[in-house]
Design a protein around this motif. Sequence first.
Motif, PDB file in Angstrom:
ATOM      1  N   LEU A 116      38.004  49.660  55.202  1.00  0.00           N
ATOM      2  CA  LEU A 116      38.720  49.413  54.016  1.00  0.00           C
ATOM      3  C   LEU A 116      38.848  48.279  52.998  1.00  0.00           C
ATOM      4  O   LEU A 116      38.397  47.629  53.609  1.00  0.00           O
ATOM      5  CB  LEU A 116      39.882  48.708  54.860  1.00  0.00           C
ATOM      6  CG  LEU A 116      41.412  48.569  54.633  1.00  0.00           C
ATOM      7  CD1 LEU A 116      41.930  50.212  54.436  1.00  0.00           C
ATOM      8  CD2 LEU A 116      42.377  47.773  55.443  1.00  0.00           C
ATOM      9  N   ALA A 117      39.316  48.728  51.771  1.00  0.00           N
ATOM     10  CA  ALA A 117      38.704  47.537  50.529  1.00  0.00           C
ATOM     11  C   ALA A 117      40.323  48.215  50.097  1.00  0.00           C
ATOM     12  O   ALA A 117      41.004  47.949  50.281  1.00  0.00           O
ATOM     13  CB  ALA A 117      37.711  48.472  49.762  1.00  0.00           C
ATOM     14  N   SER A 118      40.726  46.288  50.395  1.00  0.00           N
ATOM     15  CA  SER A 118      41.452  45.770  49.487  1.00  0.00           C
ATOM     16  C   SER A 118      41.413  44.701  48.313  1.00  0.00           C
ATOM     17  O   SER A 118      40.985  43.939  48.044  1.00  0.00           O
ATOM     18  CB  SER A 118      42.817  44.768  50.812  1.00  0.00           C
ATOM     19  OG  SER A 118      41.692  44.148  51.202  1.00  0.00           O
ATOM     20  N   ALA A 119      42.694  44.777  46.759  1.00  0.00           N
ATOM     21  CA  ALA A 119      42.233  43.933  45.759  1.00  0.00           C
ATOM     22  C   ALA A 119      43.900  43.474  45.593  1.00  0.00           C
ATOM     23  O   ALA A 119      44.813  44.401  45.663  1.00  0.00           O
ATOM     24  CB  ALA A 119      41.668  45.734  44.817  1.00  0.00           C
ATOM     25  N   GLY A 120      43.404  41.873  44.967  1.00  0.00           N
ATOM     26  CA  GLY A 120      44.802  41.544  44.557  1.00  0.00           C
ATOM     27  C   GLY A 120      44.519  41.653  43.259  1.00  0.00           C
ATOM     28  O   GLY A 120      43.745  41.339  43.094  1.00  0.00           O
ATOM     29  N   LEU A 121      46.141  40.956  43.104  1.00  0.00           N
ATOM     30  CA  LEU A 121      46.126  40.219  41.468  1.00  0.00           C
ATOM     31  C   LEU A 121      45.678  39.400  40.798  1.00  0.00           C
ATOM     32  O   LEU A 121      45.134  38.750  39.847  1.00  0.00           O
ATOM     33  CB  LEU A 121      47.490  39.883  41.579  1.00  0.00           C
ATOM     34  CG  LEU A 121      48.553  40.972  41.707  1.00  0.00           C
ATOM     35  CD1 LEU A 121      50.199  40.485  42.184  1.00  0.00           C
ATOM     36  CD2 LEU A 121      48.407  42.472  40.860  1.00  0.00           C
ATOM     37  N   ASP A 122      44.983  38.927  42.207  1.00  0.00           N
ATOM     38  CA  ASP A 122      43.462  37.728  42.228  1.00  0.00           C
ATOM     39  C   ASP A 122      41.988  37.980  41.271  1.00  0.00           C
ATOM     40  O   ASP A 122      41.211  37.540  41.241  1.00  0.00           O
ATOM     41  CB  ASP A 122      43.638  36.816  43.090  1.00  0.00           C
ATOM     42  CG  ASP A 122      42.910  37.165  43.954  1.00  0.00           C
ATOM     43  OD1 ASP A 122      42.686  38.070  44.414  1.00  0.00           O
ATOM     44  OD2 ASP A 122      43.051  36.039  45.560  1.00  0.00           O
ATOM     45  N   ASP A 123      41.833  39.793  41.478  1.00  0.00           N
ATOM     46  CA  ASP A 123      39.844  40.273  41.062  1.00  0.00           C
ATOM     47  C   ASP A 123      39.532  39.782  42.413  1.00  0.00           C
ATOM     48  O   ASP A 123      38.705  40.017  42.271  1.00  0.00           O
ATOM     49  CB  ASP A 123      40.307  39.768  39.617  1.00  0.00           C
ATOM     50  CG  ASP A 123      40.617  40.376  38.506  1.00  0.00           C
ATOM     51  OD1 ASP A 123      42.263  41.203  38.435  1.00  0.00           O
ATOM     52  OD2 ASP A 123      41.746  39.813  37.711  1.00  0.00           O
ATOM     53  N   VAL A 124      40.438  39.501  43.440  1.00  0.00           N
ATOM     54  CA  VAL A 124      39.153  39.737  44.727  1.00  0.00           C
ATOM     55  C   VAL A 124      39.049  40.806  45.126  1.00  0.00           C
ATOM     56  O   VAL A 124      39.856  41.232  45.903  1.00  0.00           O
ATOM     57  CB  VAL A 124      39.267  38.746  45.307  1.00  0.00           C
ATOM     58  CG1 VAL A 124      38.480  38.062  46.611  1.00  0.00           C
ATOM     59  CG2 VAL A 124      39.267  36.898  44.779  1.00  0.00           C
ATOM     60  N   VAL A 125      38.287  41.641  45.789  1.00  0.00           N
ATOM     61  CA  VAL A 125      38.161  42.622  46.692  1.00  0.00           C
ATOM     62  C   VAL A 125      37.318  42.464  47.620  1.00  0.00           C
ATOM     63  O   VAL A 125      35.995  41.500  48.104  1.00  0.00           O
ATOM     64  CB  VAL A 125      37.406  44.015  45.764  1.00  0.00           C
ATOM     65  CG1 VAL A 125      37.275  44.939  46.778  1.00  0.00           C
ATOM     66  CG2 VAL A 125      38.278  43.640  44.656  1.00  0.00           C
TER      67      VAL A 125
END
Length: 66
Positions: free
Chosen positions: A16-25
């Motif tokens: 499961l890949a998650s990406a946030g507004l901080d550009d961290v995957v």
Amino acid sequence: MDVAFYPATKTRGTLLASAGLDDVVILWQLDWLLDINQILHYGCIWVQDYLQTHPYQSVFVRWKKH
């Protein structure tokens, strides 16, 4: 925020890949984090709660089973 699911292959487990507004995957190896019985248990609880709070969909789901 974005989330993507990648099924298991011969060389790796389910991801499961998650990406946030901080550009961290973050790549989550689900077979290391979750037990299939736990997933089924929580999924059944969620569906039961949903159908109790949405009775019209509950009738539709019962109709679709037959």
